[in-house]
Design a protein around this motif. Structure first.
Motif, mmCIF file in Angstrom:
data_model
loop_
_atom_site.group_PDB
_atom_site.id
_atom_site.type_symbol
_atom_site.label_atom_id
_atom_site.label_comp_id
_atom_site.label_asym_id
_atom_site.label_seq_id
_atom_site.Cartn_x
_atom_site.Cartn_y
_atom_site.Cartn_z
ATOM 1 N N UNK A 88 0.828 -1.208 0.000
ATOM 2 C CA UNK A 88 0.000 0.000 0.000
ATOM 3 C C UNK A 88 0.866 1.264 0.000
ATOM 4 N N UNK A 89 2.040 1.202 0.612
ATOM 5 C CA UNK A 89 2.922 2.375 0.621
ATOM 6 C C UNK A 89 3.279 2.774 -0.818
ATOM 7 N N UNK A 90 3.746 1.810 -1.590
ATOM 8 C CA UNK A 90 4.145 2.109 -2.967
ATOM 9 C C UNK A 90 2.939 2.477 -3.826
ATOM 10 N N UNK A 91 1.826 1.793 -3.583
ATOM 11 C CA UNK A 91 0.646 2.090 -4.389
ATOM 12 C C UNK A 91 0.137 3.503 -4.102
ATOM 13 N N UNK A 92 0.156 3.916 -2.823
ATOM 14 C CA UNK A 92 -0.251 5.281 -2.465
ATOM 15 C C UNK A 92 0.618 6.305 -3.186
ATOM 16 N N UNK A 93 1.925 6.023 -3.212
ATOM 17 C CA UNK A 93 2.847 6.939 -3.883
ATOM 18 C C UNK A 93 2.561 7.023 -5.370
ATOM 19 N N UNK A 94 2.399 5.852 -6.002
ATOM 20 C CA UNK A 94 2.138 5.831 -7.442
ATOM 21 C C UNK A 94 0.818 6.515 -7.754
ATOM 22 N N UNK A 95 -0.158 6.282 -6.894
ATOM 23 C CA UNK A 95 -1.474 6.882 -7.093
ATOM 24 C C UNK A 95 -1.374 8.408 -7.094
ATOM 25 N N UNK A 96 -0.578 8.950 -6.152
ATOM 26 C CA UNK A 96 -0.419 10.404 -6.079
ATOM 27 C C UNK A 96 0.166 10.939 -7.383
ATOM 28 N N UNK A 97 1.182 10.233 -7.915
ATOM 29 C CA UNK A 97 1.791 10.678 -9.178
ATOM 30 C C UNK A 97 0.771 10.645 -10.313
ATOM 31 N N UNK A 98 0.009 9.579 -10.406
ATOM 32 C CA UNK A 98 -0.962 9.412 -11.486
ATOM 33 C C UNK A 98 -2.053 10.472 -11.412
ATOM 34 N N UNK A 99 -2.563 10.687 -10.205
ATOM 35 C CA UNK A 99 -3.669 11.631 -10.078
ATOM 36 C C UNK A 99 -3.180 13.054 -10.360
ATOM 37 N N UNK A 100 -1.953 13.293 -9.970
ATOM 38 C CA UNK A 100 -1.377 14.611 -10.244
ATOM 39 C C UNK A 100 -1.293 14.828 -11.758
ATOM 40 N N UNK A 101 -0.768 13.811 -12.448
ATOM 41 C CA UNK A 101 -0.621 13.922 -13.905
ATOM 42 C C UNK A 101 -1.987 14.035 -14.565
ATOM 43 N N UNK A 102 -2.936 13.195 -14.108
ATOM 44 C CA UNK A 102 -4.279 13.230 -14.693
ATOM 45 C C UNK A 102 -4.979 14.537 -14.374
ATOM 46 N N UNK A 103 -4.850 14.958 -13.121
ATOM 47 C CA UNK A 103 -5.515 16.179 -12.679
ATOM 48 C C UNK A 103 -4.994 17.390 -13.438
ATOM 49 N N UNK A 104 -3.700 17.364 -13.812
ATOM 50 C CA UNK A 104 -3.094 18.508 -14.500
ATOM 51 C C UNK A 104 -3.771 18.780 -15.837
ATOM 52 N N UNK A 105 -4.397 17.746 -16.426
ATOM 53 C CA UNK A 105 -5.042 17.930 -17.728
ATOM 54 C C UNK A 105 -6.232 18.874 -17.641
ATOM 55 N N UNK A 106 -6.871 18.965 -16.478
ATOM 56 C CA UNK A 106 -7.925 19.987 -16.353
ATOM 57 C C UNK A 106 -7.707 20.856 -15.122
ATOM 58 N N UNK A 107 -6.448 21.153 -14.910
ATOM 59 C CA UNK A 107 -6.069 22.071 -13.839
ATOM 60 C C UNK A 107 -6.680 21.731 -12.477
ATOM 61 N N UNK A 108 -6.655 20.423 -12.139
ATOM 62 C CA UNK A 108 -7.251 20.035 -10.855
ATOM 63 C C UNK A 108 -6.243 19.272 -10.005
ATOM 64 N N UNK A 109 -4.984 19.738 -10.042
ATOM 65 C CA UNK A 109 -3.939 19.026 -9.312
ATOM 66 C C UNK A 109 -4.220 18.965 -7.811
ATOM 67 N N UNK A 110 -4.991 19.925 -7.318
ATOM 68 C CA UNK A 110 -5.210 19.967 -5.866
ATOM 69 C C UNK A 110 -6.084 18.814 -5.353
ATOM 70 N N UNK A 111 -6.671 18.013 -6.262
ATOM 71 C CA UNK A 111 -7.493 16.886 -5.778
ATOM 72 C C UNK A 111 -6.643 15.712 -5.284
ATOM 73 N N UNK A 112 -5.337 15.767 -5.524
ATOM 74 C CA UNK A 112 -4.490 14.611 -5.187
ATOM 75 C C UNK A 112 -4.754 14.062 -3.778
ATOM 76 N N UNK A 113 -4.683 14.868 -2.706
ATOM 77 C CA UNK A 113 -4.829 14.293 -1.367
ATOM 78 C C UNK A 113 -6.166 13.581 -1.173
#
Ligand SMILES: Nc1ncnc2c1ncn2[C@@H]1O[C@H](COP(=O)(O)OP(=O)(O)O)[C@@H](O)[C@H]1O
Ligand SMILES: [Mg+2]
Lengths: 248, 259
Positions: free
Chosen positions: B63-88
């Protein structure tokens, strides 16, 4: 005391027991002989309810074994399995005292251990073995621990599946004496499977020969050498020629 | 033969139905054994340690590694519609509702279903199960019940711990790599995570734990003869426990989140 009538058991298409009828009187030592793979172990397991027969009846003390209270029924039995069947997650003494550490026969730990050490001594194992694990023992030692476990709760009926297989002649002698003693002293009824003719002569009151799924011969051990039965003759002389095929 | 594929399908369908039938029967026998004395407390405590406590490292790492990877993915995905702040909040919700229980369940399936099936299967082929019966001990009560209960209790706890570690993994990556402010990250997580997100995942964990141990015991008790039989039982236990986790996860998600 144990009455088996027309017992049948098949595994798939393989017909192992094909109408076994056998009576074992109370307090007697019955020895079953017969080639390997003829269903001797299956017969014992049917009596204990570990294998469900296809047909036939088994009565112990006149009561059908499928209709009795299982716990009370099994409390009277001790069984030595062919491969010893020790629990490898627990030490030797805990194996021997398994019954004395839980259930209706439960007693304090030191007392159970003392009984276990005493039973181990009777099968020729010293107290230093008590704290070892089954995996640390030789096959013959495992067999003897299994024997100690079978007699730990002083059962009324004891089954021994090849008790001396894998033991040296001296240890076989010790075990034969022990089985005889249990039957004589404790008045237990015993059923022993063996291929070892010296064992047969040492422990049997009665002998039954199982072959082709039926009892081919049964009689007193004294008659073993004088019988004209061709199956028994071939078996006790270990002859390759005779009615029992060498390939089976 | 033209009909061979049809016959094969027919045969596997029948085998599948027979399998479902006998697992269901095993399920009811386990319940019956659970509800009648005696209860073997030592075996239960032992199972809690081997199933629950000893699974902590694997579940934690996963879960530690998956949480980290998830944060990276959501950040990248969120950046496509300027929603990087949803990561947490998405990391927290994703971990608690879905990834914590499923990954935890899968790791337990790999670790526990296999070892239960191998242990009980070996006991079966070496006649230890028969020996238990002759020593007046019901193998269902002595072997199955303690393991199933221990897994049902300990996997939800593993899931809760895994959730926290996963969220922490997201936090590490979020604050270390993605430039989130630590205090804001935590506040964002706490603000958007609802109690039901966590509870639903924990309930899933209990169901998965139950299934994994039940299936492990089932395959062990029905192991074929010899070393090959035990090997096959172990493999079947891991495969069917994993598939059952995914299936149960879908069913539970339908139940919980579609109203
Ligand atoms: N659980 C089982 N499933 C299928 N076949 C079995 C089973 N138990 C025993 N058999 C078969 O029954 C036959 C008799 O076995 P067994 O009673 O162990 O022989 P033995 O007389 O040497 O003790 C053997 O051919 C064995 O393969
Ligand atoms: Mg045998």
């Amino acid at each position: 005391m144990i009455d088996i009538t027309d017992l049948h058991k098949s595994f798939g298409t393989k017909r192992v027991l094909r109408g076994v009828t056998l009576n074992i009187p109370r307090g007697e030592s019955m020895v079953i002989i017969g080639g390997s793979g003829t269903g001797k172990s299956v017969l014992l397991k049917c009596i204990l309810g570990l294998v469900k027969p296809d047909s036939g009846t088994i009565k112990v003390d006149g009561k059908d074994v499928t209709k009795v209270d299982r716990d009370a029924f099994l409390a009277d039995f001790g069984m030595l399995f062919q491969g010893a069947a020790l629990f490898d997650s627990m030490s030797v003494w805990q194996n021997v005292a398994f019954r004395l550490l839980r259930g209706s026969l439960k007693r304090p730990k030191d007392e159970a251990r003392a009984i276990a050490v005493d039973k181990l001594r009777r099968v020729g194992l010293g107290p230093e073995v008590a704290d070892l694990f089954p995996a640390e023992l030789s096959g013959g030692m495992q067999k003897r621990v299994g024997l100690a476990r079978a007699i730990a709760a002083d059962p009324r009926i004891i089954f021994f599946d090849e008790p001396t297989t894998g033991l040296d002649p001296i240890m076989s002698g010790v075990i034969n004496d022990l089985i005889k003693e249990i039957v004589v002293e404790m008045g237990a009824t015993a059923m022993t499977i063996t291929h070892d003719m010296s064992s047969v002569r040492a422990i049997a009151d009665k002998v039954a020969m199982l072959h082709d799924g039926t009892i081919k011969w049964t009689g007193d051990v004294a008659d073993l050498d004088t019988t004209s039965d061709p199956y028994v003759k071939q078996f006790i002389h270990g002859a390759a020629e005779g009615p029992i095929a060498a390939i089976r | 033969m033209i009909l061979t594929p049809v016959a094969t399908i027919g045969r596997s369908t029948l085998a599948l139905l027979a399998g479902i039938g006998s697992v269901s029967l095993f399920f009811f026998r386990t319940l019956a054994a659970m509800l009648t004395p005696p209860f073997y407390f030592r075996e239960f405590a032992q199972a809690l340690i081997t199933i629950g406590y000893n699974s902590l490292p694997v579940v934690g790492m996963t879960t530690l590694f998956t949480g980290g990877a998830l944060a990276l993915q959501i950040y990248a995905g969120g950046a496509r519609f300027n929603a990087e702040e949803v990561v947490p909040s998405i990391v927290a919700i994703g971990m608690a509702r879905e990834l914590g229980p499923v990954l935890g369940g899968l790791m337990v399936a790999a670790r526990v279903a296999s070892s239960i099936a191998a242990e009980i299967g070996t006991m079966k082929v070496t006649e230890q199960i028969d020996a238990l019966v002759t020593l007046s001990t019901d193998p269902m009560k002595y072997l199955t019940v303690p393991r199933v209960l221990a897994a049902t209790i300990s996997v939800p706890i593993l899931v809760a711990v895994g959730d926290s570690i996963g969220i922490f993994g997201g936090y590490l990556v979020g604050t270390g790599r993605l430039g989130f402010n630590p205090a804001a990250y935590l506040k964002n997580t706490a603000d958007f995570l609802e109690m039901w997100d966590i509870m639903s995942g924990i309930i899933k964990g209990a169901v998965f734990g139950f299934l994994v141990a039940l299936i492990g015991c089932y395959h062990g008790m029905n192991s074929g003869r010899g070393a090959q039989g035990v090997g096959r039982a172990t493999k079947s236990a891991v495969v069917s426990a994993s598939v059952m986790i995914f299936a149960a996860n879908y069913v539970l998600t339908e139940l919980f989140f579609t109203a």
